[in-house]
Design a protein around this motif. Structure first.
Motif, PDB file in Angstrom:
ATOM      1  N   ASP A  64     -35.267  -9.268   7.664  1.00 42.18           N
ATOM      2  CA  ASP A  64     -34.392  -7.951   8.471  1.00 42.18           C
ATOM      3  C   ASP A  64     -34.210  -7.198   7.316  1.00 42.18           C
ATOM      4  O   ASP A  64     -33.648  -6.084   7.849  1.00 42.18           O
TER       5      ASP A  64
ATOM      6  N   ASP B  68     -30.242  -5.928  20.863  1.00 41.72           N
ATOM      7  CA  ASP B  68     -30.385  -5.600  19.512  1.00 41.72           C
ATOM      8  C   ASP B  68     -30.726  -6.591  18.555  1.00 41.72           C
ATOM      9  O   ASP B  68     -30.950  -6.494  17.337  1.00 41.72           O
TER      10      ASP B  68
ATOM     11  N   THR C 129     -33.070  -9.304  16.534  1.00 40.52           N
ATOM     12  CA  THR C 129     -34.391  -9.066  15.790  1.00 40.52           C
ATOM     13  C   THR C 129     -35.285 -10.571  15.925  1.00 40.52           C
ATOM     14  O   THR C 129     -36.295 -10.494  15.134  1.00 40.52           O
ATOM     15  N   ARG C 130     -34.818 -11.450  16.393  1.00 44.45           N
ATOM     16  CA  ARG C 130     -35.087 -12.864  16.281  1.00 44.45           C
ATOM     17  C   ARG C 130     -34.191 -13.827  17.516  1.00 44.45           C
ATOM     18  O   ARG C 130     -33.150 -13.369  17.778  1.00 44.45           O
TER      19      ARG C 130
END
Length: 197
Positions: A21, A98, A100-101
């Protein structure tokens, strides 16, 4: 003068899942396997069509409470953050747009479409990691002489490893993780039908 290309130097203990990230200028769909960055290779048309096919078919078949996500990374552990081609996950895990994983514990099914460059990772490395993360189902899709073949695996609770529950050609009918009846010839048949002999 062109700016000098600067590659990130890995830390002594390897990259971590959090690093994905924050590292700048990583190519899209970079994965973390055993602390090493793995860059996505150019995808074949078969790969693209198969990912779309499974995403659409699983989304239309999934019962309430499950959702389907494509090419999105999952946290296995500190040094492993792979990006399966298609995953079926618990609805609650996809509420925060929002993210990312996703946590591996929310994944019910991981699907990998094999490319020549990912063959050993998809056949050997990733199944071991997915099983260790207790992902109950794993499907591996291969292009066998222009036809889709799906290898289906289920986590065996006593051993913690995957066991093969079937190899499907042309038609795939399974009842877990939910009922699916797929015409695998649809992955390539439209292109063949349009191609003059």
């Amino acid at each position: 003068m062109k700016p000098e290309l600067r590659w990130a130097v890995p830390p002594a203990c390897g990259w971590t899942a959090d690093d994905l990230d924050t590292l700048r200028n990583l190519p899209p769909h970079t994965e973390l396997i055993d602390g090493s960055l793995v860059f996505a290779c150019p995808q074949t048309l078969f790969h693209s069509v198969a990912v779309s096919f499974f995403s659409e078919e699983l989304r239309s078949s999934a019962p309430p409470g499950l959702d389907v996500v494509t090419r999105f990374s999952i946290d296995i552990d500190r040094h492993n953050r792979p990006e399966p081609d298609v995953i079926v996950v618990d609805d609650e895990s996809v509420q925060d747009l929002d993210r990312t994983r996703l946590p591996a514990g929310s994944v019910r099914l991981a699907v990998e479409v094999v490319s020549p460059e990912t063959r050993s990772r998809d056949r050997e490395t990733k199944p071991v990691k997915y099983a260790r993360a207790k992902i109950p189902h794993y499907w591996r899709v291969e292009n066998q002489d222009g036809r889709a073949v799906v290898h289906v695996f289920e986590l065996e609770p006593a051993t913690g490893a995957y066991t093969s529950t079937g190899i499907f050609h042309d038609r795939m009918k399974v009842s877990t993780p939910f009922t699916v009846d797929l015409d695998l010839t649809a992955i390539v048949s439209r292109r063949r039908a349009a191609k003059p002999e």
